[in-house]
Design an enzyme around this catalytic site. Structure first.
Site, PDB file in Angstrom:
ATOM      1  N   TYR A   1       0.845  -1.199   0.000  1.00 29.59           N
ATOM      2  CA  TYR A   1       0.000   0.000   0.000  1.00 29.59           C
ATOM      3  C   TYR A   1       0.877   1.244   0.000  1.00 29.59           C
ATOM      4  O   TYR A   1       2.042   1.221   0.388  1.00 29.59           O
ATOM      5  CB  TYR A   1      -0.950   0.014   1.201  1.00 29.59           C
ATOM      6  CG  TYR A   1      -0.292   0.305   2.534  1.00 29.59           C
ATOM      7  CD1 TYR A   1      -0.141   1.617   2.995  1.00 29.59           C
ATOM      8  CD2 TYR A   1       0.173  -0.729   3.343  1.00 29.59           C
ATOM      9  CE1 TYR A   1       0.457   1.890   4.223  1.00 29.59           C
ATOM     10  CE2 TYR A   1       0.774  -0.462   4.572  1.00 29.59           C
ATOM     11  CZ  TYR A   1       0.915   0.845   5.002  1.00 29.59           C
ATOM     12  OH  TYR A   1       1.506   1.109   6.208  1.00 29.59           O
ATOM     13  N   CYS A   2       0.289   2.353  -0.467  1.00 25.94           N
ATOM     14  CA  CYS A   2       0.933   3.665  -0.446  1.00 25.94           C
ATOM     15  C   CYS A   2      -0.171   4.710  -0.375  1.00 25.94           C
ATOM     16  O   CYS A   2      -1.327   4.374  -0.119  1.00 25.94           O
ATOM     17  CB  CYS A   2       1.843   3.857  -1.667  1.00 25.94           C
ATOM     18  SG  CYS A   2       0.987   3.761  -3.256  1.00 25.94           S
ATOM     19  N   THR A   3       0.150   5.960  -0.624  1.00 20.37           N
ATOM     20  CA  THR A   3      -0.826   7.033  -0.429  1.00 20.37           C
ATOM     21  C   THR A   3      -2.009   6.943  -1.384  1.00 20.37           C
ATOM     22  O   THR A   3      -3.161   6.944  -0.976  1.00 20.37           O
ATOM     23  CB  THR A   3      -0.153   8.410  -0.586  1.00 20.37           C
ATOM     24  OG1 THR A   3       0.969   8.476   0.272  1.00 20.37           O
ATOM     25  CG2 THR A   3      -1.131   9.529  -0.246  1.00 20.37           C
TER      26      THR A   3
END
Length: 309
Positions: A177-179
């Site tokens: 996951y990331c922003t």
């Protein structure tokens, strides 16, 4: 008056991308938008902000171009525009991968299995799953998913150097996951390239997860690349995860050091902010170019001075 801030990306080949960037900047300015857009041969990566009408016109313009018709926008309502100026620049990649041979990963050909926020939430606590944060230190120091594995990296271009250390998880289901999802496109593709068999990514990133899954089990706040700096994500079981760099007090506030030559991104409580005038250290408070601290810790970028020989 209410404004919108749009976060988006699209991996789609752009011919004559450098000229496209120049033309796109003019178009954004004609709508009165402010923000930051990166254009590369591989696609677009941007955050723009403006009136609701201007943002709607921008989204319609992007979707009308068949190259970007699949673009998904994360939309936030804000009280004021999230940037001061409009920038649209051409770069080699929309996310710098740190790879000498960027051809080994192409998100349009191979990437992790996309999980919608509710699907991601349902998999978080499964025994054969590891949750991998592919963001930089200053981002996950502010907030991250419960029990997530974080990486000691200053920039995403350092991610490839972490592959060997992550090899121990090759037999697990890896949830990245990331922003907003853009880094995961390359991170998951690179993991697959190196023999990880079961790789997933949170579609739309933390921002979409907050909107569609209530942000459950995301601890702290989410760092964003505009003058808001941090946004709330978790409306189910919120916590504050970050601590003041100077005194260790729990605080959700992240700022840039008031010394522009340092400009470090760090968390700082209000008390230390007042005492150190928005600086990360006593040493930085004495710098001749120190910027006035207004309590926000957000500054328009100041170019570093170049010594004249």
């Amino acid at each position: 008056m209410t404004y919108n801030t749009l976060l988006y990306y699209c991996y789609s080949p752009i011919a004559e991308a450098e000229q496209f960037a120049a033309d796109h900047l003019k178009f954004c300015k004609s709508l009165g938008l402010v923000g930051r857009i990166i254009v590369a041969d591989e696609g677009l990566n941007g955050t723009v902000s403006g009136t609701i009408e201007a943002c709607r016109a921008y989204m319609e313009h992007i979707h009308a171009d068949e190259r970007f018709a699949k673009t998904e926008f994360k939309i936030d309502e804000v009280e004021e525009p999230s940037f001061i100026k409009m920038h649209c620049r051409y770069k080699a990649e929309i996310v710098h991968s740190g790879l000498r041979d960027t051809s080994i990963i192409d998100p349009n050909k191979q990437t992790g299995k996309h999980l919608e926020p509710v699907e991601f939430r349902e998999m978080l606590d499964q025994e054969d799953v590891i949750v991998l944060d592919v963001r930089s230190n200053y981002e996950h120091n502010l907030g991250k998913f419960k029990n997530a594995i974080t990486l000691d990296i200053e920039n995403f271009r350092d991610f490839p150097e972490q592959i060997e250390a992550l090899a121990q998880y090759k037999d697990k289901k890896v949830l990245t996951y990331c922003t907003g999802g853009i880094k995961c496109e390359k991170a998951s593709a690179l993991l697959l390239h190196h023999g990880f068999n079961d790789v997933y990514q949170l579609h739309g990133g933390i921002i979409k997860y907050g909107k569609e899954a209530g942000g459950k089990d995301f601890e702290g706040k989410c760092y964003v690349f505009d003058n808001r700096i941090a946004v709330d994500v978790n409306s189910v079981n919120p916590t504050i995860a970050s601590k003041c760099l100077n005194c260790g007090t729990t605080t959700p506030k992240m700022i840039n050091c008031a010394n522009p030559e340092c400009n470090e991104h760090f968390t700082q409580c209000d008390a230390c902010g007042e005492e150190l005038q928005g600086c990360c250290s006593v040493e930085c408070t004495t710098h001749p170019r120190k910027r006035p601290y207004d309590g926000t810790g957000y500054y328009v970028k100041v170019p570093q001075q170049v010594a004249v020989k």
